[in-house]
Design a protein around this motif. Structure first.
Motif, short mmCIF file in Angstrom:
data_model
loop_
_atom_site.label_atom_id
_atom_site.label_comp_id
_atom_site.label_asym_id
_atom_site.label_seq_id
_atom_site.Cartn_x
_atom_site.Cartn_y
_atom_site.Cartn_z
N LYS A 145 0.83 -1.22 0.00
CA LYS A 145 0.00 0.00 0.00
C LYS A 145 0.86 1.26 0.00
N THR A 146 1.89 1.30 0.83
CA THR A 146 2.82 2.44 0.87
C THR A 146 4.24 1.90 0.81
N ILE A 147 5.05 2.46 -0.09
CA ILE A 147 6.42 1.98 -0.29
C ILE A 147 7.39 3.11 -0.01
N VAL A 148 8.39 2.81 0.82
CA VAL A 148 9.44 3.76 1.17
C VAL A 148 10.77 3.13 0.79
N ALA A 149 11.64 3.89 0.10
CA ALA A 149 12.94 3.35 -0.30
C ALA A 149 14.06 4.27 0.16
N VAL A 150 15.16 3.62 0.55
CA VAL A 150 16.38 4.35 0.90
C VAL A 150 17.49 3.79 0.02
N ASN A 151 18.10 4.66 -0.80
CA ASN A 151 19.16 4.22 -1.71
C ASN A 151 20.03 5.41 -2.05
N LYS A 152 21.32 5.19 -2.11
CA LYS A 152 22.21 6.31 -2.41
C LYS A 152 22.27 6.64 -3.90
#
Length: 320
Positions: free
Chosen positions: A279-286
């Motif tokens: 439903k909700t997507i959060v991404a951490v990437n450099k």
């Protein structure tokens, strides 16, 4: 009103959340009738009744535990013959999808797998699916026989709707194929205290960017602060950094949580196929050009070794 069979996923009567979701969806189609196989029906019945089960068809026999799949197909076929349901609903686990497929063949019926929503239609239940790695959304209905439909976990919020939940004995005759494959040993999975990956409302996953197995402690810390399950990309699993049982993707497990956090995951199509319906997507990437940012609701371009611990600290601080 028509009746709808709901296959109960449980552990000795402890009903799993996907079954409660199925009961909620089943009420859109008719009166839910739960099918409880194995021990623990008396324990499960009040929970099933609270979530709308008008009746609970219960059968207990050693075949359900001692042999794979086919005895459960025999039982569901017996339930279908007894009830003549408008539909048969099962959770989209690996075992349940095999049961559903075999049952559909037995009944001469059509089957829909991995539905993410169900609605009543003039000509029977209408199922919504996310297909081709969630690139398309389709609506389908079964045109022959009794619809057999498996539904992904977290497709609906369980809602209480108290019903009678009367327990009735289901008479089952096992066919000659029921004892074809026996269970010879069981090894209980080591408990982590975290939710089951495919059922969790929140999943935190790590990928190649984690750099090594020891760094998954950061993912576990964030997951624990959120009450989440831990996932991993195929690259991380292939590198031996995290067990295969936690792999999210086309060759791993499919998840559809309310919140999915991806740290150090590039977002290759193989991974997206397993989590894109979240439903909700959060991404951490450099890497600001990482494909994962094409589908996120919130993206952080930064070093996960700075961002993830800071996020964990903030979650803990807000929870007090």
């Amino acid at each position: 009103m028509a009746e709808v069979l709901v296959y109960v996923d449980h552990l000795d009567g402890d009903v799993r959340k996907p079954t409660l979701e199925l009961l909620t969806l089943a009420r859109r189609l008719g009166d839910p009738v739960a099918v409880h196989l194995g021990a623990g029906a008396a324990t499960a019945a009040p929970v099933l009744a609270e979530h709308g089960a008008a009746r609970v068809l219960a059968a207990d026999a050693p075949e359900f535990a001692d042999y794979l799949v086919v005895p459960k197909v025999d039982a569901l076929q017996a339930a279908a013959d007894a009830v003549s349901p408008a539909a048969i609903l099962l959770p989209s686990s690996a075992e349940s999808k095999e049961i559903a497929a075999r049952l559909a063949v037995r009944l001469g019926s059509g089957i829909i797998t991995d539905a993410v929503d169900l609605q009543a239609g003039e000509d029977g239940p209408v199922a919504t699916q996310s297909v081709f790695a969630a690139a398309y959304t389709t609506t389908s209905r079964v045109t022959k026989g009794t619809p057999v439909i498996t539904v992904k976990p977290n497709s609906a919020a369980p809602e209480a709707a108290p019903a009678a939940g009367t327990v009735e004995e289901l008479a089952v005759t096992f066919g000659p194929l029921a004892t074809g494959t026996s269970v010879v040993t069981r090894s209980p999975r080591e408990s982590t205290g975290r939710p089951e990956l495919t059922e969790a409302a929140i999943v935190v996953s790590g990928g190649r960017g984690m750099g090594g197995a020891e760094n998954f402690a950061l993912i576990e810390a964030l997951a624990d602060s959120l009450g989440a399950a831990v996932g991993a990309s195929r690259a991380a699993v292939d590198a031996g950094w995290y067990p295969h049982a936690h792999q999210v993707g086309q060759t791993g497990k499919t998840v559809s949580p309310q919140l999915y956090v991806a740290a150090g995951i590039s977002g290759a199509i193989q991974h997206r196929a397993g989590m894109q319906t979240s439903k909700t997507i959060v991404a951490v990437n450099k890497d600001a050009e990482a494909p994962i940012f094409e589908l996120v609701d919130y993206g952080v371009v930064g070093d996960l070794f700075d961002v993830v611990p800071a996020l964990t600290d903030e979650v803990r601080a807000r929870k007090g």
